[in-house]
Write a protein that holds these residues in place. Structure first.
Motif, PDB file in Angstrom:
ATOM      1  N   LEU A  40       2.388  -4.177   7.841  1.00  0.00           N
ATOM      2  CA  LEU A  40       1.035  -3.897   8.336  1.00  0.00           C
ATOM      3  C   LEU A  40       0.328  -5.158   8.792  1.00  0.00           C
ATOM      4  O   LEU A  40      -0.543  -5.107   9.660  1.00  0.00           O
ATOM      5  N   CYS A  82      -6.712  -2.818  -0.532  1.00  0.00           N
ATOM      6  CA  CYS A  82      -5.608  -3.520   0.117  1.00  0.00           C
ATOM      7  C   CYS A  82      -6.129  -4.640   1.005  1.00  0.00           C
ATOM      8  O   CYS A  82      -5.637  -5.774   0.949  1.00  0.00           O
ATOM      9  N   VAL A 109      -4.265   3.478   9.375  1.00  0.00           N
ATOM     10  CA  VAL A 109      -3.266   3.929   8.419  1.00  0.00           C
ATOM     11  C   VAL A 109      -3.687   5.252   7.782  1.00  0.00           C
ATOM     12  O   VAL A 109      -4.883   5.513   7.586  1.00  0.00           O
ATOM     13  N   ASP A 131       3.605  -1.253   3.825  1.00  0.00           N
ATOM     14  CA  ASP A 131       3.389   0.039   3.197  1.00  0.00           C
ATOM     15  C   ASP A 131       4.596   0.395   2.344  1.00  0.00           C
ATOM     16  O   ASP A 131       5.571  -0.368   2.252  1.00  0.00           O
ATOM     17  N   SER A 132       4.555   1.532   1.703  1.00  0.00           N
ATOM     18  CA  SER A 132       5.601   1.906   0.749  1.00  0.00           C
ATOM     19  C   SER A 132       6.927   2.232   1.423  1.00  0.00           C
ATOM     20  O   SER A 132       7.942   2.363   0.744  1.00  0.00           O
ATOM     21  N   LEU A 175       0.857  -1.186   0.000  1.00  0.00           N
ATOM     22  CA  LEU A 175       0.000   0.000   0.000  1.00  0.00           C
ATOM     23  C   LEU A 175       0.893   1.235   0.000  1.00  0.00           C
ATOM     24  O   LEU A 175       1.600   1.495   0.974  1.00  0.00           O
ATOM     25  N   ASP A 176       0.867   1.956  -1.104  1.00  0.00           N
ATOM     26  CA  ASP A 176       1.681   3.170  -1.220  1.00  0.00           C
ATOM     27  C   ASP A 176       0.937   4.309  -0.525  1.00  0.00           C
ATOM     28  O   ASP A 176       0.007   4.889  -1.072  1.00  0.00           O
ATOM     29  N   ARG A 177       1.377   4.631   0.666  1.00  0.00           N
ATOM     30  CA  ARG A 177       0.725   5.717   1.386  1.00  0.00           C
ATOM     31  C   ARG A 177       1.632   6.941   1.518  1.00  0.00           C
ATOM     32  O   ARG A 177       1.458   7.757   2.438  1.00  0.00           O
TER      33      ARG A 177
END
Length: 405
Positions: free
Chosen positions: A284, A260, A304, A278-279, A235-237
């Motif tokens: 996670l 996701c 998140v 995550d990115s 997950l690119d946050r």
């Protein structure tokens, strides 16, 4: 929680009318107005004392039917109230709810059933407080009111919605969801050990005594490569991909979080061991088929938020490429898409909520199957399946690209 004024609208009117009658009586010399003014003021003071003087104390116990409340899911809240007072007050109750949870949490007190109960629906993911319980009583004349809070708050965790996704139409790796990728990690149990003949130099601590007794010659334990059905969901946050955080939720980011969760749960149901990061490389959740793993991931995703910068995918993956690789991001331009490399993953799938011109083509050149992540999570997932029904591999890839455009 805003507090109500002691005087109701009617009480404020009675107070103003009483003061007005006293002034008019003094100016006009009308004794009747003096009596009316004194009466109105006396009734108003009596009403205030009637609602403010009685002492009340109590406790509230809340019970929620589900530990984790999913967005759009409904759950029941039950309250048991222990109220200590000279007499049971009659009025209206309401349980304070955050904006992230909707429900009709009010009614008449005391209730006929003896306990308070209402339904809530998750609106926005996160951890939110419910309560306290507020009891509102009004005097018999309706001039004064009193609101009093009882009990402590209780938190409810609203987790992202998990959608049912279509199965992968091809098996990724050697045997689908039971043996996709071979890992050199050593197992922890005897199932991962096989005996072989002793070779000079082997440690005596590795002697397999049962096999030695069975075969009549020295045998040692040999670690085998264990089958690891791994899948990786990223997950690119990173803050650059999403709208600036504020009081209102970013619909695109909420959809990405739901995607996701849905993909991770779906892949573990297909037999994969799933790591969700995550990115920045923060783990996670790790799903290995246990219900607690799923709940742990959903709780992590409930909290998140966009932040930080993204790291290179090669660094995130490490030396062993996974089977399915799912990368979920937000706004993606052509330059950034060209830097995304699947690093040997067997089935790289890329979802972007806002791909800019040229981004899809740049990602496809590196082997990604790309789709725009819209409101319909299930439709976006079907757009990037490795083998869409009725299409060959080349046609399937073109079809996914066309949909993304």
């Amino acid at each position: 929680m805003p507090r109500r004024r002691t005087l109701t609208l009617r009480g404020t009117g009675a107070l103003v009318a009483g003061v007005g009658c006293l002034i008019a009586a003094n100016m006009l010399g009308a004794q009747i107005l003096l009596y009316i003014g004194v009466l109105l003021l006396a009734v108003t003071v009596f009403s205030i004392l009637a609602v403010r003087l009685p002492r009340r104390s109590g406790s509230v116990a809340r019970q929620i039917s589900t530990d984790l409340l999913t967005v759009s899911e409904t759950s029941r809240v039950t309250l048991r109230v222990t109220l200590r007072a000279l007499r049971v007050p009659r009025g209206l109750w309401r349980d304070v709810l955050p904006d992230a949870v909707s429900g009709d949490s009010a009614g008449e007190y005391p209730p006929e059933t003896g306990q308070l109960s209402y339904l809530i629906t998750g609106v926005r993911r996160g951890v939110w407080p419910i309560g306290p319980l507020v009891l509102r009583t009004v005097d018999p004349f309706g001039l004064a009111q009193r609101e009093q809070a009882f009990g402590e708050t209780r938190t409810v965790t609203v987790v992202p919605e998990v959608f049912t996704l279509a199965p992968l139409t091809v098996k990724v790796g050697a045997a689908g969801g039971t043996a996709q990728t071979s890992s050199s990690r050593l197992g922890q149990g005897s199932d991962n050990l096989s005996p072989r003949r002793y070779i000079p130099g082997d440690s005596m601590r590795r002697i397999h005594w049962r096999a030695t007794a069975h075969r009549g010659q020295l045998m040692v334990r040999q670690e085998e490569e264990e089958s690891s059905p791994d899948a990786l969901v990223i997950l690119d946050r990173s803050a650059a991909r999403w709208a600036r955080p504020g009081d209102a939720a970013d619909p695109a980011f909420e959809t990405a979080v739901s995607m996701c969760a849905s993909v991770a749960v779906h892949l573990v149901q297909e037999g994969y061991g799933v790591d969700v990061i995550d990115s920045a490389g923060t783990l996670l959740g790790a799903l290995r088929g246990h219900e607690d793993d799923r709940d742990g991931l959903l709780v992590a995703l409930a909290l998140v938020a966009p932040r930080g910068d993204a790291r290179d995918i090669t660094t995130l993956i490490g030396g062993t490429p996974p089977g399915p690789l799912v990368y979920i991001t937000g706004e993606l331009d052509e330059e950034d898409a060209a830097l995304l490399r699947p690093s040997g993953a067997a089935a790289p799938m890329l979802f972007a909520t806002a791909p800019l011109p040229g981004a899809v083509e740049a990602a496809v050149q590196h082997g990604w199957r790309v789709a725009t992540l819209g409101d319909d999570v299930t439709e976006s997932w079907e757009d990037v399946l490795p083998d869409r029904v009725g299409l060959g591999p080349a046609e399937s890839q073109r079809g996914a690209t066309d949909v993304a455009r």
